[in-house]
Write a protein that holds these residues in place. Structure first.
Motif, PDB file in Angstrom:
ATOM      1  N   LEU A 404      -9.607   6.668  -8.359  1.00 26.67           N
ATOM      2  CA  LEU A 404      -9.671   5.902  -7.105  1.00 26.67           C
ATOM      3  C   LEU A 404      -9.378   6.856  -5.953  1.00 26.67           C
ATOM      4  O   LEU A 404      -8.335   7.534  -5.938  1.00 26.67           O
ATOM      5  N   ILE A 405     -10.301   6.902  -4.994  1.00 31.03           N
ATOM      6  CA  ILE A 405     -10.086   7.740  -3.806  1.00 31.03           C
ATOM      7  C   ILE A 405      -9.314   6.930  -2.774  1.00 31.03           C
ATOM      8  O   ILE A 405      -9.667   5.780  -2.487  1.00 31.03           O
ATOM      9  N   THR A 406      -8.234   7.498  -2.251  1.00 32.26           N
ATOM     10  CA  THR A 406      -7.533   6.869  -1.126  1.00 32.26           C
ATOM     11  C   THR A 406      -7.435   7.907  -0.005  1.00 32.26           C
ATOM     12  O   THR A 406      -7.778   9.077  -0.206  1.00 32.26           O
ATOM     13  N   GLU A 407      -6.974   7.467   1.155  1.00 37.01           N
ATOM     14  CA  GLU A 407      -6.868   8.401   2.286  1.00 37.01           C
ATOM     15  C   GLU A 407      -5.921   9.545   1.947  1.00 37.01           C
ATOM     16  O   GLU A 407      -6.175  10.703   2.273  1.00 37.01           O
ATOM     17  N   LYS A 408      -4.808   9.192   1.277  1.00 37.71           N
ATOM     18  CA  LYS A 408      -3.759  10.208   1.063  1.00 37.71           C
ATOM     19  C   LYS A 408      -3.990  11.048  -0.185  1.00 37.71           C
ATOM     20  O   LYS A 408      -3.754  12.239  -0.194  1.00 37.71           O
ATOM     21  N   ARG A 409      -4.414  10.387  -1.285  1.00 32.50           N
ATOM     22  CA  ARG A 409      -4.538  11.141  -2.532  1.00 32.50           C
ATOM     23  C   ARG A 409      -5.536  10.427  -3.444  1.00 32.50           C
ATOM     24  O   ARG A 409      -5.883   9.267  -3.206  1.00 32.50           O
ATOM     25  N   THR A 410      -5.933  11.121  -4.487  1.00 37.00           N
ATOM     26  CA  THR A 410      -6.849  10.517  -5.450  1.00 37.00           C
ATOM     27  C   THR A 410      -6.038  10.109  -6.672  1.00 37.00           C
ATOM     28  O   THR A 410      -5.246  10.891  -7.202  1.00 37.00           O
ATOM     29  N   ILE A 411      -6.229   8.868  -7.091  1.00 36.94           N
ATOM     30  CA  ILE A 411      -5.389   8.308  -8.158  1.00 36.94           C
ATOM     31  C   ILE A 411      -6.207   8.198  -9.435  1.00 36.94           C
ATOM     32  O   ILE A 411      -7.300   7.607  -9.446  1.00 36.94           O
ATOM     33  N   ASN A 412      -5.655   8.754 -10.516  1.00 37.29           N
ATOM     34  CA  ASN A 412      -6.320   8.671 -11.818  1.00 37.29           C
ATOM     35  C   ASN A 412      -5.952   7.341 -12.469  1.00 37.29           C
ATOM     36  O   ASN A 412      -4.821   7.157 -12.922  1.00 37.29           O
ATOM     37  N   LEU A 413      -6.904   6.414 -12.532  1.00 36.08           N
ATOM     38  CA  LEU A 413      -6.623   5.092 -13.106  1.00 36.08           C
ATOM     39  C   LEU A 413      -6.490   5.160 -14.629  1.00 36.08           C
ATOM     40  O   LEU A 413      -6.049   4.210 -15.256  1.00 36.08           O
ATOM     41  N   THR A 414      -6.882   6.283 -15.209  1.00 37.31           N
ATOM     42  CA  THR A 414      -6.840   6.436 -16.663  1.00 37.31           C
ATOM     43  C   THR A 414      -5.803   7.488 -17.074  1.00 37.31           C
ATOM     44  O   THR A 414      -5.893   8.092 -18.143  1.00 37.31           O
ATOM     45  N   ALA A 415      -4.802   7.661 -16.212  1.00 37.03           N
ATOM     46  CA  ALA A 415      -3.795   8.715 -16.437  1.00 37.03           C
ATOM     47  C   ALA A 415      -3.001   8.489 -17.728  1.00 37.03           C
ATOM     48  O   ALA A 415      -2.481   9.443 -18.313  1.00 37.03           O
ATOM     49  N   GLU A 416      -2.900   7.237 -18.161  1.00 37.54           N
ATOM     50  CA  GLU A 416      -2.093   6.943 -19.346  1.00 37.54           C
ATOM     51  C   GLU A 416      -2.816   7.257 -20.657  1.00 37.54           C
ATOM     52  O   GLU A 416      -2.232   7.154 -21.733  1.00 37.54           O
ATOM     53  N   MET A 417      -4.093   7.592 -20.562  1.00 44.46           N
ATOM     54  CA  MET A 417      -4.828   7.897 -21.806  1.00 44.46           C
ATOM     55  C   MET A 417      -4.560   9.358 -22.177  1.00 44.46           C
ATOM     56  O   MET A 417      -4.887  10.267 -21.414  1.00 44.46           O
ATOM     57  N   PRO A 418      -3.938   9.588 -23.355  1.00 47.19           N
ATOM     58  CA  PRO A 418      -3.571  10.958 -23.713  1.00 47.19           C
ATOM     59  C   PRO A 418      -4.754  11.922 -23.580  1.00 47.19           C
ATOM     60  O   PRO A 418      -5.869  11.588 -23.980  1.00 47.19           O
ATOM     61  N   ILE A 419      -4.451  13.114 -23.030  1.00 46.64           N
ATOM     62  CA  ILE A 419      -5.526  14.092 -22.844  1.00 46.64           C
ATOM     63  C   ILE A 419      -5.082  15.517 -23.176  1.00 46.64           C
ATOM     64  O   ILE A 419      -5.916  16.357 -23.537  1.00 46.64           O
ATOM     65  N   GLU A 420      -3.783  15.799 -23.062  1.00 43.58           N
ATOM     66  CA  GLU A 420      -3.323  17.156 -23.396  1.00 43.58           C
ATOM     67  C   GLU A 420      -3.391  17.331 -24.914  1.00 43.58           C
ATOM     68  O   GLU A 420      -3.108  16.401 -25.676  1.00 43.58           O
ATOM     69  N   ILE A 421      -3.733  18.542 -25.344  1.00 41.96           N
ATOM     70  CA  ILE A 421      -3.886  18.825 -26.772  1.00 41.96           C
ATOM     71  C   ILE A 421      -2.616  18.456 -27.553  1.00 41.96           C
ATOM     72  O   ILE A 421      -2.675  17.819 -28.612  1.00 41.96           O
TER      73      ILE A 421
END
Ligand code: GLY
Ligand code: MN
Ligand code: MN
Length: 437
Positions: A404-421
């Motif tokens: 999600l793009i906002t004026e201040k920052r871009t928010i990852n709506l899927t941040a809770e989905m594991p991604i680091e190895i």
């Protein structure tokens, strides 16, 4: 309906925004989609027309919406037409919306039965100068050979009122739908949250020799259990070299020990969609080469997603993302830096290993409508999905989040989905992690 009812204020606001774009003294008619039947009397399913849903909230077949903001009579300014039920429908299919329920969902006071549509429009048409009609103008539309309810409405209206002016409702929704309201963002977030749990189930279920469709079943189980409507699209569960076919979705192969799986799936909740891709090793531990490729793609995702901010042009974003991937392809030893320096810019060498766009609008459509010539703006939700595909090594890797793009920052709506190895390997190794059934 399976999902928690959506507040009518969303549709009231969307309708007001739509009306504000209409020309003076015109009528807008939007229609539902058809129910698609299979060979006999069973149905392949129903997906509401997204423009109609956007400005009415009605999620039922055989629905028409008529807006005439400049109507002389107040009761003609907005009229919803819904299917009248009868004993036969009640016995075979169960309940359909009552007029009162349709009002609660949509915020539209006047609701009529659909068989009265022609008569009511007749009483208004002589007063109006033109019509806005809905039509599927999606850039990715492929159903040109299938007649839709919208096609039938266009034919009917132009035949009955040939001398009125005609305008495109889709041109208005194309401008409005890319900017998401808080309510819409909450629905996309809900879809994303369901997909996080689905992904963890898949990680936990995965083991050598499992079939791709068994992992698909974990996705389906969780989305149905969570009250989601359907998969946002046919999920891709692609092990090994299958991941190099971008739209692979037969999901009928065996996941072999030593392969990496690409999982691209989305959840449709209250008609709003998520779209995510993750990759993980069948046996729970990335091989050194899989790690290299994965980290290259993860780097592109992390750096590329920083470009999703107000004012950036989609074409510039894609060009910068391509440069990021190109650099990683050189580091992976797949491209030669000197050859890249001398390449024909019209035929860049990276296309051999990276051949798709990496950001699309997401919302009521997975590939949501909106002009890509429009610079990014606050309120837009876009995917970011770089990938590297190496058929000769049996590795295809794409990673995809929704931002999600906002004026201040871009928010990852899927941040809770594991991604680091480390996170993925830990979940796959954790025998204590219990899947709730
Ligand atoms: N799964 C389709 C896409 O990622 O756009
Ligand atoms: Mn996508
Ligand atoms: Mn996807």
């Amino acid at each position: 309906m399976r999902y928690t009812p959506v507040t009518s204020s969303l549709f009231v606001k969307n309708r007001a925004d739509f009306i504000a774009q209409m020309k003076e003294n015109t009528i807008a008619i939007l229609t539902s989609n058809d129910v698609k039947h299979n060979n006999a009397d069973d149905v392949m399913g129903f997906a509401q027309n997204n423009d109609l849903f956007y400005i009415s909230g009605i999620d039922q077949e055989e629905t028409f919406l008529v807006l005439y903001p400049d109507a002389y009579k107040k009761e003609n300014k907005a009229i919803l037409f819904v299917k009248e039920t009868n004993e036969h429908i009640k016995i075979w299919d169960g309940d359909k919306l009552t007029k009162e329920q349709a009002t609660v969902i949509s915020g539209i006071e006047r609701v009529e039965w659909i068989q009265d549509f022609e008569k009511v429009v007749q009483l208004m048409a002589f007063e109006a100068d033109g019509f806005y009609l809905g039509h599927n103008e999606h850039i990715k539309r492929v159903t040109f050979d299938q007649e839709t309810q919208q096609d039938r409405m266009v034919v009917w209206c132009k035949k009955k009122y040939p001398l009125h002016e005609y305008y495109r409702a889709a041109k208005i929704t194309r401008a409005l739908r890319p900017i998401k309201s808080e309510e819409e963002i909450a629905l996309i977030q809900k879809a994303a949250d369901i997909s996080v749990v689905s992904f963890k189930r898949v990680l936990q279920a995965c083991k050598a020799n499992i079939k791709e469709f068994e992992l698909e079943a974990e996705l389906t189980y969780n989305l149905v259990k969570s009250g989601a409507t359907r998969h946002a699209f046919q999920p891709i569960v692609a092990s090994g070299k299958n991941a190099c076919a971008l739209h692979y979705n037969t999901n009928d192969d065996v996941c072999n020990d030593g392969e990496m799986i690409l999982l691209d799936f989305g959840v449709c909740y209250a008609n709003y969609n998520s779209d995510t891709t993750r990759c993980f090793p069948v046996n729970g531990v990335f091989s050194p080469r899989q790690k290299e490729v994965y980290n290259a793609v993860l780097y592109c995702l992390k750096e590329g997603s920083k470009l999703l901010k107000p004012g950036v042009l989609h074409a510039d974003y894609e060009q910068k993302m391509a440069k990021l991937v190109e650099t990683q392809l050189i580091q992976l030893g797949l491209l030669n830096a000197n050859e890249v320096a001398q390449q024909n810019p019209d035929k860049p060498l990276y296309k051999k290993y990276f051949m798709h766009g990496t950001a699309h609008y997401i919302g009521l459509d997975v590939h949501d409508i909106g002009l890509y010539s429009r610079p990014f703006e606050a309120g837009m939700v876009l995917t970011c999905e770089p990938g590297i595909y190496i058929p000769e090594e049996g590795i295809g890797c794409r990673l995809e989040n929704d931002y999600l793009i906002t004026e201040k920052r871009t928010i990852n709506l899927t941040a809770e989905m594991p991604i680091e190895i480390e996170e993925i390997e830990a979940i796959m190794a954790n025998e204590e992690f219990v899947i709730s059934t």
